[in-house]
Scaffold this active site. Structure first.
Site, PDB file in Angstrom:
ATOM      1  CE1 TYR A  58      -3.293  -2.769   0.238  1.00 54.64           C
ATOM      2  CE2 TYR A  58      -3.660  -2.233   2.537  1.00 54.64           C
ATOM      3  CZ  TYR A  58      -3.970  -2.986   1.424  1.00 54.64           C
ATOM      4  OH  TYR A  58      -4.955  -3.950   1.502  1.00 54.64           O
ATOM      5  CG  LEU A 211     -19.391   0.819   3.925  1.00 57.76           C
ATOM      6  CD1 LEU A 211     -19.033   2.164   4.530  1.00 57.76           C
ATOM      7  CD2 LEU A 211     -20.887   0.548   4.065  1.00 57.76           C
ATOM      8  N   GLY A 214     -17.085   2.617  -0.792  1.00 57.98           N
ATOM      9  CA  GLY A 214     -17.903   3.821  -0.669  1.00 57.98           C
ATOM     10  C   GLY A 214     -19.133   3.824  -1.541  1.00 57.98           C
TER      11      GLY A 214
END
Length: 335
Positions: A58, A211, A214
């Site tokens: 990352y 989610l 988003g």
């Protein structure tokens, strides 16, 4: 809000009912605020969150260093409760490109050495290859992590984005605590084969993408402009008609959420929590505001009528578009 705990499989540690996925604090979702990111990690620990998830790739180690800084500057009691979950193996280049995965035993130990340094810890709580290396048997990769467990550098072995057969082969090699894989209202591919297999073997699920980056948070709008370095700018679910279709699903979900007096995001997270005590959702909050909203899902109780309304609003397989661009789908084990 009362933080509950769950066991990370029959061989893993006890963790908070929600974990914090820290990827977006460094990469793949546009620019991030370092100060706010560290404050969010501190707020999560203060709220009782114990599981911090990252990957050594990352932003090429930035996320691990960020977590290391957050842990160094946290009160000792909070620092002591933190459990690190680290993915390794993805190969990057200086341009930010991706060039496959490396699961060779020597590479596993090399990756771990650098992660320990960046995190500033003497051990990693859960260690896993991000995607199985197609050129290296999973038995060899898991066996190398097992050697790190024997030496005390790793506490537990995890898996990420692999299918049922690979889960079985890995579990036959060494004890596996959990499988990290995408699972949400609109990403339910694991229910057919993967989830029954992990449950048979006593392996937990750490669910990322609850989610859907988003998309089903209730905050994403069709006119939102995404930066070129934002993963969603290239994700099929966020493109054109796919996006319009998916946001209609979100609006249907919003009606159910409003009837409960909670947010769309809280409803979506609560749905994942409702799927079983062996599932630990990872929330990707990048700010304290979003973290607070996500933690509110712990106070949401969904009864049978609520669950039926949610699944009527967002039926299984209702999403338009794959969850990754076509070039990356071949590396995923659950579809």
């Amino acid at each position: 809000m009362t933080m509950r705990t769950r066991d990370l499989g029959t061989t893993g540690p006890q963790v908070s009912a929600l974990g914090l996925g820290c990827m977006g604090m460094s990469a793949l979702y546009g620019d991030a605020d370092r100060t706010e990111a560290i404050a969010t990690i501190h707020a999560a620990l203060e709220a009782g969150v114990t599981l911090l998830d990252t990957g050594d790739f990352y932003a090429m180690g930035h996320n691990e260093m960020l977590i290391g800084e957050a842990l160094r500057t946290a009160p000792a009691a909070l620092r002591g409760q933190a459990l690190t979950s680290v993915k390794f193996g993805a190969l990057r280049d200086p341009d930010g490109g991706w060039s496959g995965y490396d699961g060779r035993p020597a590479a596993v130990k090399n990756f771990a050495a650098y992660s320990l340094q960046r995190l500033g810890t003497d051990h990693i709580d859960v260690y896993r290859i991000a995607r199985a290396d197609p050129d290296v048997p999973i038995e060899e990769t898991v066996g190398a992590i097992a050697e790190l467990v024997e030496k005390g550098y790793v506490r537990h072995i995890g898996l990420s984005e692999v299918g049922a057969d690979t889960v079985r082969r890995a579990a036959a090699t060494a004890p596996i605590s959990d499988l990290q894989i995408e699972y949400s209202l609109i990403s339910r591919g694991i229910e057919a084969e993967v989830l029954p297999t992990t449950r048979e073997l006593g392996i937990a699920i750490t669910a990322y993408g609850v989610l859907s980056r988003g998309l089903i948070s209730g905050h994403f709008t069709p006119d939102r402009q995404l930066a070129p370095n934002d993963f969603r700018a290239h994700s099929p679910r966020f493109q054109g008609e796919n996006l319009q279709h998916n946001l209609r699903l979100v609006e249907a979900l919003r009606k159910t959420a409003e009837q409960k007096g909670v947010s769309v995001a809280q409803t979506a997270i609560a749905w994942v929590l409702s799927r079983g005590e062996d599932i630990v959702p990872l929330v990707g909050a990048r700010t304290r505001e979003r973290l607070t909203e996500s933690l509110g899902a712990l106070d949401v109780t969904l009864d049978a009528a609520d669950l039926a309304a949610i699944e009527e609003a967002v039926p299984a397989d209702a999403a338009a578009g794959d969850r990754y661009p076509a070039a990356q789908m071949g590396h995923l084990g659950s579809e």
